[in-house]
Design an enzyme around this catalytic site. Structure first.
Site, PDB file in Angstrom:
ATOM      1  N   GLU A  87      17.445  -8.082  -4.638  1.00 29.88           N
ATOM      2  CA  GLU A  87      16.047  -7.296  -5.176  1.00 29.88           C
ATOM      3  C   GLU A  87      16.261  -6.697  -6.592  1.00 29.88           C
ATOM      4  OE1 GLU A  87      13.654  -4.940  -2.127  1.00 29.88           O
ATOM      5  OE2 GLU A  87      15.757  -5.276  -1.094  1.00 29.88           O
TER       6      GLU A  87
ATOM      7  N   GLY B  49       0.747  -1.216   0.226  1.00 33.24           N
ATOM      8  CA  GLY B  49       0.038  -0.005  -0.203  1.00 33.24           C
ATOM      9  C   GLY B  49       0.843   1.022   0.004  1.00 33.24           C
TER      10      GLY B  49
HETATM   11  C1  LIG Z   1      -2.072  -2.889 -12.577  1.00 35.86           C
HETATM   12  C2  LIG Z   1      -1.381  -1.835 -11.482  1.00 35.86           C
HETATM   13  C3  LIG Z   1      -0.936  -2.476 -10.110  1.00 35.86           C
HETATM   14  C4  LIG Z   1      -0.254  -1.791  -9.193  1.00 35.86           C
HETATM   15  N1  LIG Z   1       0.025  -2.327  -8.103  1.00 35.86           N
HETATM   16  C5  LIG Z   1       0.356  -1.555  -6.875  1.00 35.86           C
HETATM   17  C6  LIG Z   1       0.586  -2.011  -5.714  1.00 35.86           C
HETATM   18  O1  LIG Z   1       0.217  -3.312  -5.427  1.00 35.86           O
HETATM   19  N2  LIG Z   1       0.933  -1.005  -4.789  1.00 35.86           N
HETATM   20  C7  LIG Z   1       1.188   0.303  -5.025  1.00 35.86           C
HETATM   21  O2  LIG Z   1       1.493   0.913  -4.067  1.00 35.86           O
HETATM   22  N3  LIG Z   1       0.870   0.673  -6.237  1.00 35.86           N
HETATM   23  C8  LIG Z   1       0.722  -0.120  -7.249  1.00 35.86           C
HETATM   24  N4  LIG Z   1       0.319   0.478  -8.414  1.00 35.86           N
HETATM   25  C9  LIG Z   1       0.671   1.804  -8.819  1.00 35.86           C
HETATM   26  C10 LIG Z   1       1.706   2.190  -9.491  1.00 35.86           C
HETATM   27  O3  LIG Z   1       3.125   2.121  -8.769  1.00 35.86           O
HETATM   28  C11 LIG Z   1       1.340   3.649 -10.323  1.00 35.86           C
HETATM   29  O4  LIG Z   1       0.843   3.577 -11.219  1.00 35.86           O
HETATM   30  C12 LIG Z   1       2.818   4.302 -10.442  1.00 35.86           C
HETATM   31  O5  LIG Z   1       3.445   4.752  -9.376  1.00 35.86           O
HETATM   32  C13 LIG Z   1       2.483   5.558 -11.300  1.00 35.86           C
HETATM   33  O6  LIG Z   1       1.694   6.398 -10.682  1.00 35.86           O
HETATM   34  P1  LIG Z   1       0.309   6.913 -11.347  1.00 35.86           P
HETATM   35  O7  LIG Z   1      -0.113   6.051 -11.865  1.00 35.86           O
HETATM   36  O8  LIG Z   1      -0.141   7.774 -10.390  1.00 35.86           O
HETATM   37  O9  LIG Z   1       0.819   7.929 -12.523  1.00 35.86           O
HETATM   38  P2  LIG Z   1       1.263   9.553 -12.454  1.00 35.86           P
HETATM   39  O10 LIG Z   1       2.243   9.775 -11.191  1.00 35.86           O
HETATM   40  O11 LIG Z   1      -0.015  10.177 -12.693  1.00 35.86           O
HETATM   41  O12 LIG Z   1       2.129   9.430 -13.777  1.00 35.86           O
HETATM   42  C14 LIG Z   1       1.729   9.339 -14.877  1.00 35.86           C
HETATM   43  C15 LIG Z   1       2.765   9.819 -16.091  1.00 35.86           C
HETATM   44  O13 LIG Z   1       2.889  11.218 -15.751  1.00 35.86           O
HETATM   45  C16 LIG Z   1       4.294  11.722 -16.147  1.00 35.86           C
HETATM   46  N5  LIG Z   1       5.141  12.140 -15.188  1.00 35.86           N
HETATM   47  C17 LIG Z   1       4.853  12.214 -13.882  1.00 35.86           C
HETATM   48  N6  LIG Z   1       5.752  12.937 -13.006  1.00 35.86           N
HETATM   49  C18 LIG Z   1       6.726  13.186 -14.134  1.00 35.86           C
HETATM   50  C19 LIG Z   1       7.666  14.111 -14.129  1.00 35.86           C
HETATM   51  N7  LIG Z   1       8.513  14.519 -12.997  1.00 35.86           N
HETATM   52  N8  LIG Z   1       8.586  14.282 -15.234  1.00 35.86           N
HETATM   53  C20 LIG Z   1       7.983  13.940 -16.610  1.00 35.86           C
HETATM   54  N9  LIG Z   1       7.104  13.073 -16.377  1.00 35.86           N
HETATM   55  C21 LIG Z   1       6.295  12.926 -15.407  1.00 35.86           C
HETATM   56  C22 LIG Z   1       4.990  10.384 -16.741  1.00 35.86           C
HETATM   57  O14 LIG Z   1       4.775   9.946 -18.064  1.00 35.86           O
HETATM   58  C23 LIG Z   1       4.055   9.397 -15.865  1.00 35.86           C
HETATM   59  O15 LIG Z   1       4.043   7.887 -16.718  1.00 35.86           O
HETATM   60  C24 LIG Z   1      -0.286  -0.503  -9.602  1.00 35.86           C
HETATM   61  C25 LIG Z   1      -0.486   0.410 -10.747  1.00 35.86           C
HETATM   62  C26 LIG Z   1      -1.244  -0.519 -11.862  1.00 35.86           C
HETATM   63  C27 LIG Z   1      -1.658   0.131 -13.086  1.00 35.86           C
END
Ligand SMILES: Cc1cc2nc3c(=O)[nH]c(=O)nc-3n(C[C@H](O)[C@H](O)[C@H](O)COP(=O)(O)OP(=O)(O)OC[C@H]3O[C@@H](n4cnc5c(N)ncnc54)[C@H](O)[C@@H]3O)c2cc1C
Lengths: 386, 376
Positions: free
Chosen positions: A242, A126
């Protein structure tokens, strides 16, 4: 320079292949091809078997009941599992276990590590919140000390496995006044605690993940992992074993092998584009395999592959998506059919190409967005100013 | 020259957009995707009332007499709205029916929506299915008044009344209008999740079938069918692309990370700019190709060029859009996937990269000699 793979690792690989051939049953394969919402009992049985045979904690140090095998063995292990599309309880084994070894209390180590190795318990992670994705350190879900307990309030998103795991490995804000990286702590939260609500979030990849809500959830003070407010540091420092995590490269090898098999009777004279695309795929794969070995070798030699790990992640995930798009292009419309539709194409591990293509969307941003990885390469690999 | 909608086109675009937004909100599209509330024949008849189905049918044959470019505007909007409906196949069928005198009553049924027409899009003259069991399926043939064989992956076969398809009649090539009433319809699930089925004729009566062309004329009709399918599919894909671009730019403008909209990060802006380059070029190449075809029905070169570009641009946009959207974008209750999975599908349907490569190179370098083809 010496590119030879150690013979003892090769010997292990052979032994492990034979082992997998023996314990991977058709029932297990069939179960894996079914819905991904719930880990099927066949998979749990498979993990318990692997645990009993000493393969689950293969890379863990001996003092924690692991196999104490070096990184290159682990690399071979991950490769064989990935190639067969076999699930590994990754987060429990690669995130929770190692962190507990490093900073867990004696009591936590006793309570959790042996059960992890026997595949008796599972953790969900989480970390991510609606407003804290890439910028994870801005997470807001709070834990406040109340006597002998922590009281947790807030919400998480993408809490994969929370609907079936036993515990949540949870990042919470414990000091709202400190700079954002210095006010985060890690807690181990039983998922059956009162005040936790889990809602499904279905993805185009076919997996279920979850939205989770925390309303005055109480856990004992002993749920804290390591020191209070040092959580960010624990989340971002990794142990060597890891670093050679499951990568998409073995799956990409499987994809290439599966189409080579389909092409075994020869390509038609009009499959001109296929020739060029196939050559690119195989050349891409070769580059990835070499870089993958380089990264593993850096770790095996006691160094930290910062830029290399980012490079590998960006290239492998982007190539995987492009390769799958090219594969459906080569195979034509039958490869657009989902599992279960007649006339569709399924590889020997029961995977449809359209399913793999949908699934590969997630790799682009999960585990640190590819564009952030590019920043890291610029900083760590090229020494460019931050 | 004017790279802009004419007044008629503007009106068509606005009404189409408003109608589709009203009748097919994303919630309905999710339901269609899950197979819970599929598109009905009644809804397709509703399109007829709006004049879309017989749009390009000449006025003296009961249609609206609009240009192919006008039809392209409507099709573009179906893509923009990601509504999986038999609009491309209907326009293609109407063009094929209007090109012969054999079936005037069908043109009016098509225009009025009293029967629904589709096209066997996967039986391309230059793109045979090679892999899997479908490659071995018997092609459609008519002998002694009965039909046998399979038409694989027919769009909207579940609600259509007739399919236009290539076939052989006593071993000779033909192109026919075939009733679906006696066929066995086997629904399948495709990456784009549009309603699709294999159509099996296990000795069905050929009653009601009409041969629109036979011999060399049938081969030419098949070629025209493929060209129209390709051209209008690229237009539809252009609509999908424009929406993916819009959704992505809106999303990164609103999504805040590190205390600012993601759109402020240069890397993300560059991704958005690339989405723009990909979609604008695909879209205008498609319209330009349709215009060329309209000017000279034998000039199909640009259709193949536009499709070759689109086949590359679609998957690239999938990658960029999902990167920019992060986790939110992969949710089944978020619309992006409806568009991106369709983009990946469209890149393979209605003309693969192998077929486009061969057609383009044969035309550009005639001295390279005709590459061998494997006509069905
Ligand atoms: C199927 C799935 C399973 C997951 N499982 C887990 C889990 O078990 N536990 C958990 O904690 N999380 C989990 N996640 C979350 C995952 O780690 C996040 O999706 C990831 O960290 C990206 O965050 P976000 O989706 O909020 O994207 P955002 O942070 O909104 O980012 C989207 C895009 O914005 C752009 N961006 C953002 N910041 C910048 C920057 N500084 N410079 C340039 N571009 C930028 C990039 O293109 C990025 O790809 C899961 C996600 C999915 C889809």
């Amino acid at each position: 320079m010496d590119f030879k793979y150690p013979p003892e690792v090769e010997a292990f690989r052979e032994e492990f292949r034979t082992y997998l051939d023996r314990i991977v049953t058709p029932e297990l394969k069939a179960a894996m091809a079914r819905s991904h919402d719930q880990t099927p009992p066949e998979v749990h049985a498979f993990w318990r078997q692997m645990g009993a045979d000493g393969y689950l904690g293969f890379g863990w140090p001996k003092e924690y009941g692991g196999g104490g095998k070096s990184v290159l063995f682990l690399h071979a292990f991950n490769h064989e599992m990935g190639y067969r599309n076999l699930p590994v309880p990754v987060v429990t084994l690669n995130t929770v276990g190692p962190a507990l070894m490093r900073v867990g209390t004696e009591e936590q180590k006793q309570e959790f590590l042996p059960r992890i190795l026997r595949a008796e318990i599972e953790f969900a992670i989480g970390y991510t919140e609606p407003e804290a994705g890439t910028d994870l350190a801005s997470l807001k879900t709070s834990a406040v000390r109340d006597g002998d307990e922590w009281v947790i309030n807030g919400r998480k998103v993408f809490t994969t496995g929370a609907h079936q795991a036993d515990y949540l490995w949870m990042a919470v804000r414990t000091d709202p006044d400190a700079p954002k990286h210095r006010g985060i702590s890690l807690l181990i939260v039983p998922l059956d605690s009162e005040g936790i609500e889990v809602q499904p979030f279905h993805t185009m990849a076919g997996h279920r993940t979850n939205l989770t809500f925390y309303d005055n959830v109480r856990v004992p003070a002993s749920a804290l992992v390591g020191e209070e407010n040092r959580g960010w540091y624990y989340m971002t420092t990794q142990l060597d074993f890891e670093r050679v995590a499951i990568s998409p490269i073995p799956q990409m090898e499987r994809i290439v092998n599966s189409i080579k098999e389909l092409f075994k009777d020869g390509l038609g004279p009009d499959e001109t584009w296929t020739r060029s695309a196939l050559a690119s795929m195989i050349a891409d794969l070769n580059v990835l395999q070499v870089l993958d070995m380089k990264t593993a070798a850096i770790v095996a030699n006691g160094d930290v592959p910062l830029a290399e790990a980012s490079m590998l992640k960006v290239l492998s995930n982007e190539f995987k998506l492009r390769h799958l798009a090219d594969v459906v292009q080569m195979l034509g419309e039958p490869s657009l059919l989902a599992t279960g539709s007649s006339g569709g194409l399924i590889d020997e591990w029961g995977q449809s190409y359209e399913g793999q293509l949908r699934g590969s969307s997630v790799n682009l941003f999960g585990g640190g967005s590819n564009d952030i990885q590019r920043d890291l390469m610029a900083i760590h690999g090229l020494g460019l100013p931050r | 020259m004017r790279f802009q909608d004419s007044d008629t086109q503007k009106l068509l675009r606005e009404t189409t957009r408003a109608f589709l937004a009203d009748k097919f909100p994303h919630a309905r599209l999710y339901a269609i995707e899950k197979g819970e509330n599929p598109l009905t024949a009644d809804e397709v008849r509703g399109f007829a009332e709006l004049g879309w189905l017989g749009l390009t049918v000449p006025e003296n044959k009961g249609g609206a007499g609009a240009t192919l470019l006008d039809a392209a505007v409507v099709i573009d909007e179906f893509g923009y709205a990601a509504v999986p409906a038999p609009i491309v196949v209907t326009i293609v069928a109407s063009q094929l029916l209007a090109s012969v005198e054999a079936a005037p009553e069908h043109l009016s049924q098509l225009t009025e929506g009293t029967a629904i027409y589709t096209v066997s899009a996967a039986t391309r003259r230059r793109g045979p299915i090679r892999y899997g069991t479908l490659a071995g399926a018997a092609a459609l043939s008519m002998n002694n008044g009965t039909l046998t064989g399979t038409l694989p992956l027919v769009p909207f076969a579940g609600i259509a009344t007739f399919v236009l398809a290539p076939l052989t009649v006593d071993g000779e090539p033909a192109f026919g209008l075939i009733p679906l009433v006696g066929a066995r319809i086997e629904p399948v699930r495709v990456l784009d999740r549009a309603s699709t089925a294999h159509v099996h004729f296990d000795g069905a009566s050929a009653n009601g079938a009409i041969l629109l062309a036979t011999g060399p004329a049938a081969v030419e009709m098949h070629e025209l069918c493929d060209a129209l399918m390709t051209g209008f599919s690229v237009v539809e894909t252009g609509g999908l692309m424009r929406r993916v671009l819009e959704m992505s730019t809106t999303y990164i403008s609103n999504r805040v990370q590190f205390g600012q909209p993601v759109a402020k990060f240069q890397a993300a802006r560059h991704r958005a700019a690339e989405l723009l380059m990909q979609s604008e070029s695909a879209r205008w190449a498609a319209y330009h190709a349709i215009w060329r075809l309209e000017e000279d029905p034998s000039d199909r070169r640009e259709i193949w060029l536009a499709k070759h570009w689109s086949n590359r641009a679609g998957p690239r946009m999938f990658e960029l859009a999902h990167l920019l959207h992060g986790g939110v974008g992969v949710g089944l209750d978020y619309p992006l996937h409806l568009y991106t999975q369709w983009l990946e599908s469209a890149a393979v349907q209605a003309g693969t990269q192998n077929e486009m490569t061969n057609r383009i190179v044969e035309e550009a370098v005639p001295s390279a000699g005709k590459l061998a083809t494997a006509a069905r």
